[in-house]
Design an enzyme around this catalytic site. Structure first.
Site, mmCIF file in Angstrom:
data_model
loop_
_atom_site.group_PDB
_atom_site.id
_atom_site.type_symbol
_atom_site.label_atom_id
_atom_site.label_comp_id
_atom_site.label_asym_id
_atom_site.label_seq_id
_atom_site.Cartn_x
_atom_site.Cartn_y
_atom_site.Cartn_z
ATOM 1 N N PRO A 145 0.582 -1.189 0.121
ATOM 2 C CA PRO A 145 0.139 0.268 0.042
ATOM 3 C C PRO A 145 0.895 1.258 -0.060
ATOM 4 O O PRO A 145 2.035 1.343 0.383
ATOM 5 C CB PRO A 145 -0.729 -0.091 1.315
ATOM 6 C CG PRO A 145 -0.570 -1.609 1.960
ATOM 7 C CD PRO A 145 0.728 -1.802 1.250
ATOM 8 N N ASP A 146 0.457 2.333 -0.422
ATOM 9 C CA ASP A 146 0.984 3.767 -0.378
ATOM 10 C C ASP A 146 0.767 4.506 0.919
ATOM 11 O O ASP A 146 0.109 3.607 1.766
ATOM 12 C CB ASP A 146 0.690 4.418 -1.794
ATOM 13 C CG ASP A 146 -0.699 4.927 -1.680
ATOM 14 O OD1 ASP A 146 -1.537 4.710 -0.782
ATOM 15 O OD2 ASP A 146 -1.057 5.661 -2.699
ATOM 16 N N PHE A 147 1.182 5.582 0.984
ATOM 17 C CA PHE A 147 0.533 6.085 2.166
ATOM 18 C C PHE A 147 -0.651 6.763 2.101
ATOM 19 O O PHE A 147 -1.567 6.977 2.902
ATOM 20 C CB PHE A 147 1.639 7.115 2.784
ATOM 21 C CG PHE A 147 2.533 6.509 3.600
ATOM 22 C CD1 PHE A 147 2.443 5.778 4.419
ATOM 23 C CD2 PHE A 147 3.899 7.003 3.325
ATOM 24 C CE1 PHE A 147 3.507 5.073 5.243
ATOM 25 C CE2 PHE A 147 5.041 6.747 4.202
ATOM 26 C CZ PHE A 147 4.749 5.660 5.169
ATOM 27 N N ARG A 148 -0.802 7.457 1.121
ATOM 28 C CA ARG A 148 -1.831 8.496 1.047
ATOM 29 C C ARG A 148 -3.343 8.079 0.343
ATOM 30 O O ARG A 148 -4.179 8.877 0.367
ATOM 31 C CB ARG A 148 -1.520 9.750 0.066
ATOM 32 C CG ARG A 148 -0.930 10.722 0.924
ATOM 33 C CD ARG A 148 -0.171 11.826 0.240
ATOM 34 N NE ARG A 148 1.259 11.708 0.243
ATOM 35 C CZ ARG A 148 1.816 12.258 1.388
ATOM 36 N NH1 ARG A 148 1.413 12.922 2.069
ATOM 37 N NH2 ARG A 148 3.328 11.959 1.477
ATOM 38 N N ASN A 219 10.843 4.924 -3.841
ATOM 39 C CA ASN A 219 10.332 3.696 -3.000
ATOM 40 C C ASN A 219 11.484 3.056 -2.558
ATOM 41 O O ASN A 219 12.817 3.232 -2.880
ATOM 42 C CB ASN A 219 9.706 2.613 -4.155
ATOM 43 C CG ASN A 219 8.406 3.244 -4.661
ATOM 44 O OD1 ASN A 219 7.753 4.268 -3.831
ATOM 45 N ND2 ASN A 219 7.833 2.797 -5.514
ATOM 46 N N ASP A 221 11.436 -0.277 -1.534
ATOM 47 C CA ASP A 221 11.053 -1.646 -1.477
ATOM 48 C C ASP A 221 12.155 -2.469 -2.329
ATOM 49 O O ASP A 221 11.858 -3.842 -2.360
ATOM 50 C CB ASP A 221 9.628 -1.797 -1.813
ATOM 51 C CG ASP A 221 9.270 -1.223 -3.202
ATOM 52 O OD1 ASP A 221 10.251 -1.171 -4.457
ATOM 53 O OD2 ASP A 221 8.116 -0.733 -3.463
ATOM 54 N N HIS A 238 15.417 7.610 -1.601
ATOM 55 C CA HIS A 238 15.357 7.510 -0.191
ATOM 56 C C HIS A 238 15.762 6.325 0.493
ATOM 57 O O HIS A 238 15.433 5.857 1.397
ATOM 58 C CB HIS A 238 13.551 7.479 0.051
ATOM 59 C CG HIS A 238 13.166 8.884 -0.334
ATOM 60 N ND1 HIS A 238 11.744 9.186 -0.362
ATOM 61 C CD2 HIS A 238 13.747 10.359 -0.649
ATOM 62 C CE1 HIS A 238 11.511 10.640 -0.565
ATOM 63 N NE2 HIS A 238 12.702 11.181 -0.837
#
Ligand code: CNA
Length: 399
Positions: A145-148, A219, A221, A238
């Protein structure tokens, strides 16, 4: 360069606070490249110690532009090295970060030709130095899932930690107090749980055709690497989980040992200062990896910018999209308009295709005649599990 983005007049939401992973990096945005003091460290990135100088401290502050830092309220008593306070809005209540995304109805996805126009440019051979800017939305089809996006699992999973706002999970002071919130996220994102999806392979396909100048991803991941995009084409802005170190004294720690501890619910601690160890994912106030500074060469060279699955909320990354030449086509593939695509009228060379990213990318591949090749690529890595019409069947999870 300003740290603030211009307010978006038509947005129904309050002015969105902007977060910066490293204000120091942002100050250098568009500059001549990395300054000498940021020569690569043992892991290819430098982490500025907060005690270096007053200037360094100032430059490494996390900014929540235009609003009181939510942590200012949420972490009373914690030594907030990074919290900033706006002189005009000191008494605002702690906000949960509003989504700075435009209402769908305001921007027609077809108004500028979207996919078809850009596919045509590609077919005409007009785009040979493509830069891709990616965010959490490219991995939702892999089950992350994303955050927003409201109601999705990642933030829900973190709710029990009572985070003041989603990104507090990447705040170093919050981490000092409560490492388990980030470790919970880390357990979800450590490479091995999820597999790359069609979107990752589409990007790899750009590379295989010699069209990809670079992909800049927010990302952590590792799915871009996992699908076969080579290191030299990839900037994980990041950070990632491949190395780990103490969050206080930066002493390196064996990444595999850190993973074992985190996966089993333990807290890895530094053998030098007993500080908590974390994977080298970039937190707010930390410097971005050395490779990030390739942007100063790449973006001026780009002849097409594809922006995928990002809310463009985190600085300095978000401002990268404004550093291509004005005549360079920019294609936004996202569920909602974001960043410069919220402005009307759009820039002449801007195109957007709103909707589910996986569907958009599959349609683009179809327009380009690349579908069979991408499916074959996925099959060869065991990631193809269904026909393109059944978008969700492409999601694969190996745990
Ligand atoms: P974000 O702020 O959560 O925004 C994601 C964007 O993608 C939103 O605009 C969504 O509307 C859009 N989106 C999500 N799913 C789809 C879909 N299926 N189709 C179309 N659009 C979609 O994420 P950002 O990447 O912009 O934010 C940056 C943070 C989030 C980074 O620093 C990451 O470290 C962090 N994050 C990373 C991951 C990951 O590594 N997979 C996951 C969640 C958060």
């Amino acid at each position: 360069m300003s740290r603030l983005r211009p307010a978006v007049e038509q947005s129904p939401h309050p002015a969105a606070p902007r977060l910066t992973r490293s204000a120091a990096s942002q100050a250098r945005l568009g500059g001549p490249g990395p300054p000498k003091e940021l020569a690569p460290g043992p892991y290819g990135k430098q982490r500025r110690k907060h005690t270096d100088s007053a200037l360094a401290q100032d430059l490494s502050q996390m900014r929540v532009s235009g609003q009181e830092s939510p942590l200012g309220h949420a972490l009373d008593g914690v030594n907030m090295r990074h919290a900033s306070r706006s002189s005009t809005q000191n008494d605002q209540p702690a906000p949960s970060l509003p989504v700075k995304e435009g209402p769908r109805a305001r921007v027609k996805s077809s108004s500028r030709g979207g996919l078809a126009s850009v596919a045509r440019l590609l077919k005409l051979g007009r785009c040979k130095n493509i830069v891709v800017v990616a965010g959490a939305g490219i991995s939702t089809a892999s089950g992350i899932p994303d955050f927003r996006t409201p109601g999705t699992g990642l933030y829900s999973n973190l709710e029990r930690y009572d985070l003041p706002y989603p990104e507090a999970v990447f705040n170093i002071d919050y981490f000092s107090e409560c490492p388990q919130a980030f470790f919970s996220l880390a357990r979800e994102l450590y490479p091995g749980h999820h597999r790359p999806n069609y979107i990752h392979y589409f990007i790899r396909s750009l590379h295989l055709r010699g069209l990809l100048l670079r992909v800049y991803t927010q990302n952590i991941d590792g799915l871009e690497k996992m699908c076969g995009i080579p290191e030299d084409k990839l900037v994980e802005a990041h950070g990632n989980f491949t190395t780990a170190s103490c969050h206080l004294c930066y002493t390196p720690y064996p990444a595999e040992d850190a993973k074992v501890a985190i996966m089993s619910g333990d807290v890895p601690t530094c053998s030098f200062c007993a500080g908590t160890v974390k994977p080298d994912v970039v937190f707010f106030g930390e410097d971005l990896p050395q490779k990030y500074f390739l942007h100063s060469e790449d973006f001026p060279k780009a002849d097409l910018l594809i922006i995928m699955g990002t809310s463009l909320q985190i600085e300095p990354f978000a401002s990268l999209v404004n550093t291509v030449r004005a005549s360079v086509p920019r294609l936004l593939l996202n569920r909602h308009a974001v960043g410069p695509f919220l402005k009307t009228p759009l820039r002449r060379a801007d195109h957007l295709e709103l909707g589910d990213l996986l569907d958009s990318v599959q349609r683009m591949a179809h327009l380009l005649g690349w579908s069979a090749e991408i499916e074959e690529l996925m099959r060869s890595q065991g990631d193809w599990v269904g026909p393109p019409t059944q978008s969700r069947a492409i999601v694969s999870r190996v745990d």
